[in-house]
Motif scaffolding. Sequence first.
Motif, PDB file in Angstrom:
ATOM      1  N   ASN A  17       0.761  -1.137  -0.117  1.00  0.00           N
ATOM      2  CA  ASN A  17       0.120  -0.129   0.084  1.00  0.00           C
ATOM      3  C   ASN A  17       0.975   1.239  -0.047  1.00  0.00           C
ATOM      4  O   ASN A  17       0.515   2.520  -0.380  1.00  0.00           O
ATOM      5  N   LEU A  18       2.106   1.298   0.390  1.00  0.00           N
ATOM      6  CA  LEU A  18       2.771   2.426   0.327  1.00  0.00           C
ATOM      7  C   LEU A  18       3.181   2.820  -0.910  1.00  0.00           C
ATOM      8  O   LEU A  18       3.353   4.053  -1.391  1.00  0.00           O
ATOM      9  N   TYR A  19       3.206   1.918  -2.255  1.00  0.00           N
ATOM     10  CA  TYR A  19       3.382   2.410  -3.497  1.00  0.00           C
ATOM     11  C   TYR A  19       2.253   3.184  -3.935  1.00  0.00           C
ATOM     12  O   TYR A  19       2.221   4.194  -4.658  1.00  0.00           O
ATOM     13  N   TRP A  20       0.616   2.647  -3.725  1.00  0.00           N
ATOM     14  CA  TRP A  20      -0.409   3.382  -3.798  1.00  0.00           C
ATOM     15  C   TRP A  20      -0.542   4.601  -3.091  1.00  0.00           C
ATOM     16  O   TRP A  20      -0.960   5.432  -3.666  1.00  0.00           O
ATOM     17  N   LEU A  21      -0.089   4.505  -2.029  1.00  0.00           N
ATOM     18  CA  LEU A  21      -0.045   5.894  -1.391  1.00  0.00           C
ATOM     19  C   LEU A  21       0.908   6.901  -2.189  1.00  0.00           C
ATOM     20  O   LEU A  21       0.790   8.123  -2.087  1.00  0.00           O
ATOM     21  N   TYR A  22       1.866   6.319  -2.656  1.00  0.00           N
ATOM     22  CA  TYR A  22       2.869   7.409  -3.281  1.00  0.00           C
ATOM     23  C   TYR A  22       2.359   7.756  -4.610  1.00  0.00           C
ATOM     24  O   TYR A  22       2.358   8.812  -5.223  1.00  0.00           O
ATOM     25  N   PHE A  92      -6.325   5.940   3.689  1.00  0.00           N
ATOM     26  CA  PHE A  92      -7.343   5.318   4.662  1.00  0.00           C
ATOM     27  C   PHE A  92      -6.572   3.720   4.183  1.00  0.00           C
ATOM     28  O   PHE A  92      -6.390   2.927   5.299  1.00  0.00           O
ATOM     29  N   ALA A  93      -6.669   3.411   3.024  1.00  0.00           N
ATOM     30  CA  ALA A  93      -6.067   2.078   2.754  1.00  0.00           C
ATOM     31  C   ALA A  93      -4.962   1.809   3.311  1.00  0.00           C
ATOM     32  O   ALA A  93      -4.559   0.619   3.727  1.00  0.00           O
ATOM     33  N   GLY A  94      -3.852   2.646   3.069  1.00  0.00           N
ATOM     34  CA  GLY A  94      -2.456   2.362   3.507  1.00  0.00           C
ATOM     35  C   GLY A  94      -2.294   2.128   4.901  1.00  0.00           C
ATOM     36  O   GLY A  94      -1.784   1.330   5.420  1.00  0.00           O
TER      37      GLY A  94
END
Length: 450
Positions: A17-22, A92-94
């Motif tokens: 999720n860190l990737y999608w957060l970025y 939220f997801a991360g």
Amino acid sequence: MLGLAFFIVSFVLAFGNLYWLYSEKRRSSFVFNLVFLILAFGIGLHLFSIQKIYFGILSVNSFGAFFAILLISALLLLNLIAYSYSSDYVVFAGLSSFMLLGSFAVVFSAAIPLVFIGLELVTMPAVFIILVSTRRSVEAAIKYLIVSALATAVFALAMVFFFGASGSLEITPLAKSAFSITALALFFVALGIESSQFPFSVVFPDVYEGSAGYATALLGGFNELVGFAALLLVVYVAFATFKISSYIAAGFAVFTMFYGNLAALHQENLKRLMAYSSISQAGYIIIGLAAGSTSGIAASMFQIFAHSFLFIGLLAVISWLESRGRSSIESVIGLRDENKLASFALVLFLLGLIGMPFTTGFVGKFLLFLSAVKSNMVWLAILGIINSIISIFYYAKLITAVLTSKFNARKQSMEITTKIVIIICSIVTLLFGIYASPVSNIAAYAAKAI
């Protein structure tokens, strides 16, 4: 291997999720989370047959598996709600994926320090989720941070006395001593905060009201579950032979039930009402711990299961109402003419919280009161029944508003993800309220693991 595979999937979910957060790709993040949560759910179903300790601190057993499956289910539903109503869903997801990782550390823990780390990993991301949920949620986030910090400090002190009593930090039965009794009292305070026990829950209504609907759903439908898992695990395993632990739990149950139900009688804001309702439900749940038996723990686990789906389902409806500027009991007048699904679900979930027959809420309360009677605590069961009667008054006020017609009411559409959450929670509430054996039997089997 399945145990390790389960934790690997959890780590991939959290750090992926860190990737999608970025990248801030909302839809891709949503699909990623659903896929990995469903994968974790599938693997988690196989953990009930495993009894193994990993690395000397992770104990994979049916107790942890029960809560893991429940927490994954809750987070799946919470992702659906947040996707519809959060402007920062990727955040939220991360954060919530790390909360899930922390919750697994709690429910599969074989050592006190891992419970401590897990609780921190659950509460700290929740603070930031509250903070970004609305423009006016700063006060709510600060209040939640303060009570969480208090729980952290008290839990750390409890660990010191626990180590002094046993010479070890493994979650194993302790002998009676001044150190162990002090540790017991401190654990009740720290985990009482995490599980919304009175008087530590007095700021929670402010936090619930000041947060967005999906963040409120997270607090009552996820964080509170983790707090109860930690409370059952630590107190029941380490202090099972301490008769005083039953009396302390009974005291918390009585004061928490009465505080939550009496305070709810005068509420008009929907989320504030649900906050006091959640506090009262926490009082019912701890009756099983007061009973001090395997059947009592199983009853608490069933009620935790019931409350999770009832609360998340309710907050899905309230989040939908909130998105349309409706936040009070008066504002839901005419809902039955505007959206049949929302009105049916709201009434069903409220009846479940009352404990009406053919709902999971009835089964949970029946098992809890029965466990109290079996443990010669008839008075506690009677007080629980009295509180259930008190709750009828404020739940009935909301039900009446929902079923009251309004002139010129217009049909209101609902997001598909919200519909899915409401339908799933309604099915669970009715199905396992009518045929409760599958869940009650699993809860009884899981309770024996500790």
